[in-house]
Design a protein around this motif. Structure first.
Motif, PDB file in Angstrom:
ATOM      1  N   LEU A  44      -0.454   6.518   9.179  1.00  0.00           N
ATOM      2  CA  LEU A  44      -1.001   5.237   9.277  1.00  0.00           C
ATOM      3  C   LEU A  44      -2.351   5.540  10.065  1.00  0.00           C
ATOM      4  N   GLU A  88      -0.928   4.416  -1.876  1.00  0.00           N
ATOM      5  CA  GLU A  88      -2.263   4.843  -1.203  1.00  0.00           C
ATOM      6  C   GLU A  88      -1.774   5.475   0.446  1.00  0.00           C
ATOM      7  N   TYR A  89      -0.753   5.603   0.578  1.00  0.00           N
ATOM      8  CA  TYR A  89      -0.170   6.207   1.605  1.00  0.00           C
ATOM      9  C   TYR A  89       0.577   6.857   1.522  1.00  0.00           C
ATOM     10  N   GLN A 109       2.686  10.521   5.072  1.00  0.00           N
ATOM     11  CA  GLN A 109       0.858  10.176   5.808  1.00  0.00           C
ATOM     12  C   GLN A 109       1.381  10.192   7.430  1.00  0.00           C
ATOM     13  N   ARG A 162       1.090  -1.409  -0.146  1.00  0.00           N
ATOM     14  CA  ARG A 162       0.010  -0.428   0.230  1.00  0.00           C
ATOM     15  C   ARG A 162       0.765   1.130   0.014  1.00  0.00           C
ATOM     16  N   ILE A 163       1.278   1.400   0.789  1.00  0.00           N
ATOM     17  CA  ILE A 163       3.287   2.492   0.778  1.00  0.00           C
ATOM     18  C   ILE A 163       3.834   2.378  -0.489  1.00  0.00           C
TER      19      ILE A 163
END
Length: 251
Positions: free
Chosen positions: A33, A26-27, A31, A21-22
């Motif tokens: 989590l 997405e992240y 940012q 995801r990173i």
């Protein structure tokens, strides 16, 4: 009798999912989590399992856990490869980084003692550059090119062409290199060129590149911001040799 395959620990699967995801965006860097409580609920695991997963992701350099604040996605780091004879820019671009080169100056100068001792001459072509990663100054590099090679590449646009590529255009083949990497503190004019305050931690790389005749061609000194890059090396039985030096004196 069937041999049972060991199951992968849950925290490994969670760490892999978070890493995906990173890396997919997405992240995003900087940012936070979701909270550990929210993540443990989303993955259906205990807080202990979730924390094991976060530790794996942090060890991979993808996040930073900040007590009392949360877990934040880190800025992507470039890798400074110790096992390559290519130029720095080529290594970084191959890793997918956007690299821009600013040329500070090019000209024949009297080499400082540390470079002259390696080159065997006190005059050489000096090429000073700043490497920007994603628009941020990350590496200051001074290259001293021994004559007659310096005269061959003096007119090259080093914002577009690497020093190694320029030398190869003149059929100069580099055969091997030695490199010493040490921690240091950022000082003087280099701090201004890297847009950093004096005193921040850096790596300093001193590298000597040799031609097929065994004579030095280029002596480099690169100052690398410690929070912009990480150092990597591939080890093999007959490949790269790393020698760890200690400055601690034992009575």
């Amino acid at each position: 009798m069937n041999q049972q395959v060991p199951r992968e620990p849950k925290y490994h699967a969670i760490a892999a999912d978070l890493a995906t995801r990173i890396r997919s965006g997405e992240y995003r860097p900087g940012q936070a989590l979701p909270s550990q409580r929210d993540l443990s609920a989303a993955y259906g695991v205990t807080m202990m399992t979730l924390r094991q997963a976060l530790q794996v992701v942090e060890d991979d350099g993808l996040v930073s856990q900040q007590p009392g604040r949360g877990t934040f996605v880190t800025e992507p780091r470039a890798a400074y490869q110790l096992d390559s004879l290519r130029g720095l820019a080529e290594d970084l671009r191959e890793q997918g980084h956007t690299v821009r080169t600013e040329v500070v100056g090019v000209g024949t100068r009297r080499a400082p003692a540390w470079a002259a001792a390696e080159l065997g001459t006190d005059r050489a072509l000096r090429v000073e550059r700043v490497r920007l990663l994603g628009g941020r100054p990350a590496v200051h590099q001074v290259s001293w090119v021994r004559q007659p090679y310096g005269s061959m590449v003096r007119g090259v646009d080093f914002t577009q062409v690497s020093l190694y590529a320029a030398l190869s255009e003149h059929d100069v083949v580099v055969h091997r290199a030695t490199e010493r990497l040490r921690p240091a503190i950022l000082e003087g004019a280099i701090a201004g060129l890297l847009r950093q305050a004096q005193g921040v931690p850096v790596f300093v790389s001193d590298r000597v590149t040799y031609g097929m005749d065994g004579e030095p061609v280029v002596v480099d000194r690169a100052t690398i911001l410690g929070d912009a890059m990480e150092v990597r090396a591939e080890r093999a039985a007959t490949g790269l040799s790393l020698r760890w030096m200690s400055s601690v004196v034992v009575d």
